[in-house]
Design a protein around this motif. Structure first.
Motif, PDB file in Angstrom:
ATOM      1  N   GLU A 288      -2.452   5.896  20.815  1.00 18.56           N
ATOM      2  CA  GLU A 288      -3.735   6.233  21.402  1.00 18.56           C
ATOM      3  C   GLU A 288      -3.609   7.455  22.310  1.00 18.56           C
ATOM      4  O   GLU A 288      -2.521   7.802  22.780  1.00 18.56           O
ATOM      5  CB  GLU A 288      -4.286   5.043  22.194  1.00 18.56           C
ATOM      6  N   ASP A 392      -4.392  -3.817  16.589  1.00 16.58           N
ATOM      7  CA  ASP A 392      -4.719  -2.479  17.054  1.00 16.58           C
ATOM      8  C   ASP A 392      -6.164  -2.388  17.524  1.00 16.58           C
ATOM      9  O   ASP A 392      -6.467  -1.725  18.528  1.00 16.58           O
ATOM     10  CB  ASP A 392      -4.467  -1.456  15.939  1.00 16.58           C
ATOM     11  N   ASN A 393      -7.070  -3.042  16.827  1.00 13.90           N
ATOM     12  CA  ASN A 393      -8.471  -3.054  17.243  1.00 13.90           C
ATOM     13  C   ASN A 393      -8.629  -3.760  18.584  1.00 13.90           C
ATOM     14  O   ASN A 393      -9.438  -3.358  19.425  1.00 13.90           O
ATOM     15  CB  ASN A 393      -9.337  -3.740  16.177  1.00 13.90           C
ATOM     16  N   ARG A 396      -7.455  -1.274  21.211  1.00 15.28           N
ATOM     17  CA  ARG A 396      -8.434  -0.209  21.416  1.00 15.28           C
ATOM     18  C   ARG A 396      -9.642  -0.725  22.200  1.00 15.28           C
ATOM     19  O   ARG A 396     -10.196  -0.037  23.047  1.00 15.28           O
ATOM     20  CB  ARG A 396      -8.876   0.341  20.055  1.00 15.28           C
ATOM     21  N   GLN A 400     -10.531   1.368  25.635  1.00 15.43           N
ATOM     22  CA  GLN A 400     -11.720   2.234  25.677  1.00 15.43           C
ATOM     23  C   GLN A 400     -12.513   2.062  26.965  1.00 15.43           C
ATOM     24  O   GLN A 400     -13.310   2.925  27.338  1.00 15.43           O
ATOM     25  CB  GLN A 400     -12.603   1.945  24.461  1.00 15.43           C
TER      26      GLN A 400
END
Length: 402
Positions: A288, A392-393, A396, A400
């Motif tokens: 990221e 991974d989601n 994130r 975020q």
């Protein structure tokens, strides 16, 4: 015919302790086995050839020491008698040197400390350095309780371990640390049972080997935001400690040792690939922007490592340990700077990621897989392997908002 006698060699210095030794005679050849048992001349009865308690060296501790020496001598002589009997039953010739060699061999096998050190060596040879250090720490604690005196495997009893538990409690050791030492010593003992060096007597059945719930080690998301926004440019070591803490959080609570050994080529096609030092498990993390910003800040061309923790070739582990101590010390300074009651450590970053993930209703199974928990973790007993994109989601989703 073999003769085994207990002998005493007094010190040449008046008032000093002499040494107890064993005299072996076979086929008119004499050999001596020295022991570590030290007594005063008044504590030796020449007529009976035995160690006795003397009122000239009074005190409860000396009485305990004499009882210990008497029991050790009894065990040694029983072992020597058993060795001689087994050699006689073989029906072939043997020498006093054979007796001496077998005695030392069997004593070393029966020694709890010696056996524990053998396990430590095996762990080091297999590359499990951190685990070997844990075993050494537990053995050092136990030997402090024993005041440096070794103990036979057969003497690891429920009573002995209860006394050790009381000793730890008296030293102010926490219940979890007490349990930690007990579990390591139990693992050593059980390995000796597996190798048939001692009969299983379950000496740890009455001592605490569980895990007590500890104080909260995570910090709220809002505090993480405050830490991220701090301008620490005037204090480079504090700035670095903060950035490594954040990097751990960004990478799903990666441990400091794993961060230390990350290499530049571990990032390929937008994915960070690494193997956990603790469990050997292979993990994959989508790379990221926030992670890259920290790496760019500390870009270095002189080494293959991703962050400037291990800077020189050779003695990498010492460099990692020194850096960990420095980072944790500066993180505590950071706690005081923001007036936060929980002392920050690298372990707090790992706990915080899990806590924040849970607060966002991310399933426990995803959290467990994300953090690379080993197969012994109860949360993984019933879990199937998850698709990495789900993990991974999840990461994130957390990053975020930061």
């Amino acid at each position: 015919m073999t003769s085994v006698k207990i002998k005493f060699r007094p010190s040449t210095v008046a008032g000093k302790k002499g040494v107890v030794y064993y005299q072996l005679i076979h086929d008119r050849i004499v050999r001596h086995i020295n022991t570590s048992y030290r007594i005063f001349a008044t504590e030796w009865d020449e007529r009976s050839g035995s160690v006795v308690y003397s009122s000239s060296a009074p005190g409860a501790q000396r009485w305990t020491d004499i009882r210990f020496i008497q029991n050790e001598i009894k065990s040694d002589t029983l072992l020597l008698d058993g060795i001689v009997s087994s050699l006689e039953l073989r029906g072939v010739g043997y020498t006093t040197d054979d007796i001496v060699n077998l005695f030392y061999e069997r004593v070393s096998c029966q020694s709890f400390l010696h056996f524990g050190q053998k396990i430590v060596l095996r762990l080091e040879e297999s590359g499990r350095i951190r685990t070997s250090e844990i075993y050494k720490s537990a053995l050092r604690s136990f030997m402090r309780f024993r005041k440096g005196r070794d103990i036979r495997l057969s003497e690891i009893t429920a009573e002995q371990m209860a006394l050790y538990a009381d000793y730890l409690s008296g030293e102010g050791v926490s219940l979890n640390t007490n349990s930690f030492y007990m579990r390591v010593l139990r693992a050593i003992y059980n390995r000796a049972v597996e190798e048939e060096l001692v009969m299983q007597s379950y000496p740890f059945r009455a001592v605490y080997t569980g895990v007590e719930k500890t104080l909260k080690r995570s910090i709220p998301f809002e505090v993480l935001k405050r830490i991220k926004k701090l301008d620490l440019s005037l204090d480079s070591s504090l700035d670095f400690a903060r950035d490594v803490f954040l990097f751990s959080f960004y990478t799903r609570g990666m441990s400091f040792v794993d961060i230390s050994y990350l290499r530049k080529d571990d990032i390929q096609d937008g994915v960070l690939r690494y193997r956990r030092k603790k469990t050997g498990q292979r993990l994959f993390i989508r790379w990221e922007k926030c992670m890259q910003e920290i790496i760019d800040k500390y870009a270095q061309s002189e080494t293959d490592y991703l962050l400037p923790i291990i800077r020189l070739k050779g003695n990498e582990r010492r460099q990692y340990i020194n850096a960990l101590h420095l980072v944790n010390r500066r993180l505590k300074d950071l706690s005081r700077m923001i007036n936060y009651p929980v002392s920050l450590t690298m372990y707090v970053a790992r706990h915080s990621w899990a806590s924040v993930a849970k607060s966002k209703n991310i399933p426990l199974s995803v959290i467990s897989e994300s953090m690379g928990h080993d197969s012994e973790n109860t949360t993984l007993i019933y879990l199937a392997s998850l698709d990495n994109s789900v993990i991974d989601n999840a990461n994130r989703q957390i990053l975020q908002d930061l």
